[in-house]
Design a protein around this motif. Structure first.
Motif, PDB file in Angstrom:
ATOM      1  N   UNK A 180       0.848  -1.207   0.000  1.00 21.87           N
ATOM      2  CA  UNK A 180       0.000   0.000   0.000  1.00 21.87           C
ATOM      3  C   UNK A 180       0.878   1.250   0.000  1.00 21.87           C
ATOM      4  N   UNK A 181       0.315   2.330  -0.542  1.00 19.52           N
ATOM      5  CA  UNK A 181       1.070   3.598  -0.566  1.00 19.52           C
ATOM      6  C   UNK A 181       1.321   4.081   0.863  1.00 19.52           C
ATOM      7  N   UNK A 182       0.309   3.918   1.733  1.00 18.31           N
ATOM      8  CA  UNK A 182       0.503   4.415   3.106  1.00 18.31           C
ATOM      9  C   UNK A 182       1.570   3.578   3.828  1.00 18.31           C
ATOM     10  N   UNK A 183       1.633   2.288   3.499  1.00 15.89           N
ATOM     11  CA  UNK A 183       2.670   1.434   4.096  1.00 15.89           C
ATOM     12  C   UNK A 183       4.061   1.892   3.648  1.00 15.89           C
ATOM     13  N   UNK A 184       4.182   2.227   2.358  1.00 17.26           N
ATOM     14  CA  UNK A 184       5.487   2.685   1.853  1.00 17.26           C
ATOM     15  C   UNK A 184       5.902   3.986   2.539  1.00 17.26           C
ATOM     16  N   UNK A 185       4.886   4.836   2.793  1.00 13.67           N
ATOM     17  CA  UNK A 185       5.181   6.098   3.490  1.00 13.67           C
ATOM     18  C   UNK A 185       5.689   5.808   4.914  1.00 13.67           C
ATOM     19  N   UNK A 186       5.052   4.845   5.564  1.00 13.52           N
ATOM     20  CA  UNK A 186       5.473   4.480   6.934  1.00 13.52           C
ATOM     21  C   UNK A 186       6.899   3.927   6.933  1.00 13.52           C
ATOM     22  N   UNK A 187       7.213   3.103   5.929  1.00 13.28           N
ATOM     23  CA  UNK A 187       8.565   2.523   5.857  1.00 13.28           C
ATOM     24  C   UNK A 187       9.587   3.654   5.698  1.00 13.28           C
ATOM     25  N   UNK A 188       9.247   4.625   4.835  1.00 15.96           N
ATOM     26  CA  UNK A 188      10.153   5.748   4.581  1.00 15.96           C
ATOM     27  C   UNK A 188      10.392   6.543   5.862  1.00 15.96           C
TER      28      UNK A 188
END
Ligand SMILES: Cc1cc2nc3c(=O)[nH]c(=O)nc-3n(C[C@H](O)[C@H](O)[C@H](O)COP(=O)(O)OP(=O)(O)OC[C@H]3O[C@@H](n4cnc5c(N)ncnc54)[C@H](O)[C@@H]3O)c2cc1C
Length: 420
Positions: free
Chosen positions: A150-158
């Motif tokens: 998910x895009x929000x997951x990628x944001x969290x990883x970043x």
């Protein structure tokens, strides 16, 4: 039959999980005479079937700024990665009170610093022990992949990667194609992720046994099947520890009883805010393409660990009070989440289903230090999701405190008095 003869010991450590065994070894090698006891054999508590990660990149504590809304969302979903049974009691309320107070940037950074220090120390210690070639710990220095669909997951990883970079953690961002090229066991549901090259994994029970063997080789003594159920105290001292195999009079008593520490401490009239974070792991090997790297599937909080001939899938955190029941729905959520991202066969054979109780303090940092109430009592518990990856570092730190050396990292974050 109980043997009532009181045996004098220098140091008595209760609890032979990864925390108790690493500390026993460190203290024995520092010149103390240690007796380590456990109600079972060594390593059969939470240290038995965990994901085996030794990953300093995972030094973020559970309470983080902005976590509240996210956790409420997860908690409403019985298959979500974090779950609290609707069973409100005073201990839970007290724990939640402290937990909410820890969701500040300042507190989070203090915890991250402390956890990264003890985790980096531990990674180096495991590597060194593995390099001796003496133990089948299955140390694998293959790094770790964190992926999301998910895009929000990628944001969290970043966001997490940026915080961890401040503590010297290296990483490399991957788009979907690069993630799948690196790890062909991933399905096209993955949108991307980050690779942390310096992380490792080990086989958890074999690692406990390796430290136990080191401890015994240094002259320490381990006694299994010995449960502590009472204490005799005088003024501010614990003068006897009453067990199912006799009484002991220790100069120093160490509690390394993991998630059961609050219960044991209660017998000593100490109220400790510690809850259990129940999690599960499954051993499977039916993959169309088997994973090569340890992976964190961020959206479902599932840990994937390749082993010799099989893969361990671990996950979920269910806050409870040392409740060891297995909830099939939550076990199935791990398989369901894994199917979504991995090339796992439709009906994989599960060789082992395990549950473990993570010892959870409200701020995600273990309690390491002397008790305020009992002068010869030392706490060494509360390592939450990071007990394996931080055990040798935690043991070195505790040994420094016990032997009066200057500890190699700031002791304030670990101070057991912080919740008083
Ligand atoms: C699903 C899952 C995955 C995880 N993955 C990871 C990971 O990848 N990396 C990581 O670092 N951590 C991981 N963890 C967390 C890690 O497993 C724990 O932090 C760690 O095992 C805690 O170790 P411990 O020695 O404190 O507790 P335990 O291993 O539970 O040891 C406590 C011991 O005390 C003994 N005991 C209790 N009461 C008494 C008594 N009255 N008398 C005598 N003995 C007693 C018990 O028998 C037990 O052996 C995971 C946990 C779970 C549940």
């Amino acid at each position: 039959m109980m043997n009532d003869q009181v045996k004098s010991v220098d140091v008595l450590i209760v609890g032979a999980g990864i925390i108790g065994t690493t500390l026993a070894n460190e203290l024995q090698r520092a010149g103390r005479q240690v007796l380590l006891i456990d109600r079972n054999d060594a390593g059969l508590g939470c240290s038995y079937g965990n994901a085996g990660w030794v990953t300093p990149c995972f030094s973020m504590p559970l309470p983080q700024p902005g976590m509240l809304m996210k956790s409420i969302g997860w908690m409403m979903d019985p298959e979500g990665p974090l779950y609290i049974k609707p069973d409100i009691n005073l201990r839970l309320i007290r724990w939640m009170f402290h937990f909410l107070r820890c969701m500040t940037n300042k507190k989070m950074h203090r915890s991250v610093r402390a956890l990264t220090d003890i985790s980096k120390y531990s990674l180096a210690a495991y590597r060194k022990l593995w390099e001796t070639g003496r133990y089948p710990m299955d140390f694998r220095p293959n790094g770790l992949l964190m992926i999301s669909g998910t895009e929000s997951g990628l944001k969290d990883i970043k966001a997490e990667t940026q915080i961890m970079a401040q503590y010297g953690i290296q990483s490399k961002e991957l788009d979907a194609a690069a993630a799948v090229a690196m790890e062909p066991s991933l399905k096209s549901t993955v949108l991307g992720g980050t690779y942390f090259p310096d992380e490792a994994s080990v086989e958890p029970l074999a690692t406990v046994r390796a430290y136990l063997a080191e401890f015994e080789a240094a002259g320490g003594r381990f006694q299994g099947q010995t449960e502590v159920f009472d204490f005799v105290t005088e003024k501010d001292q614990i003068v006897q520890v009453v067990t199912t195999h006799g009484r002991y009079a220790p100069k120093l008593l160490v509690l390394a009883t993991g998630p059961w520490s609050a219960k044991v401490a209660k017998t000593l009239k100490v109220n400790i805010p510690l809850l259990s974070g129940k999690g599960y792991s499954l051993i499977v090997n039916d993959f169309d393409v088997a994973p090569k790297y340890p992976m964190m599937i961020l959206d479902r909080k599932i840990a994937v660990t390749p082993r010799d001939g099989s893969v361990r899938l671990a996950g979920t955190l269910e806050l409870c009070d040392a409740d060891e029941t297995i909830t099939p729905r939550r076990v199935n959520a791990i398989l369901k989440g894994s199917h979504h991202y991995l090339k796992l066969k439709p009906e994989p054979q599960v060789f082992e289903t395990w549950r473990g109780l993570r010892p959870c303090t409200p701020d995600g940092v273990p309690m390491l230090g002397f008790s305020r109430k009992w002068k010869n009592l030392f706490y060494s518990f509360g390592h939450q999701m990071l007990g394996l990856q931080s055990a040798p570092g935690s043991a070195r730190f505790s040994t420094d405190l016990i032997t009066g050396q200057t500890p190699y990292t700031d002791p304030s974050a670990f101070d057991p008095g912080r919740f008083e």
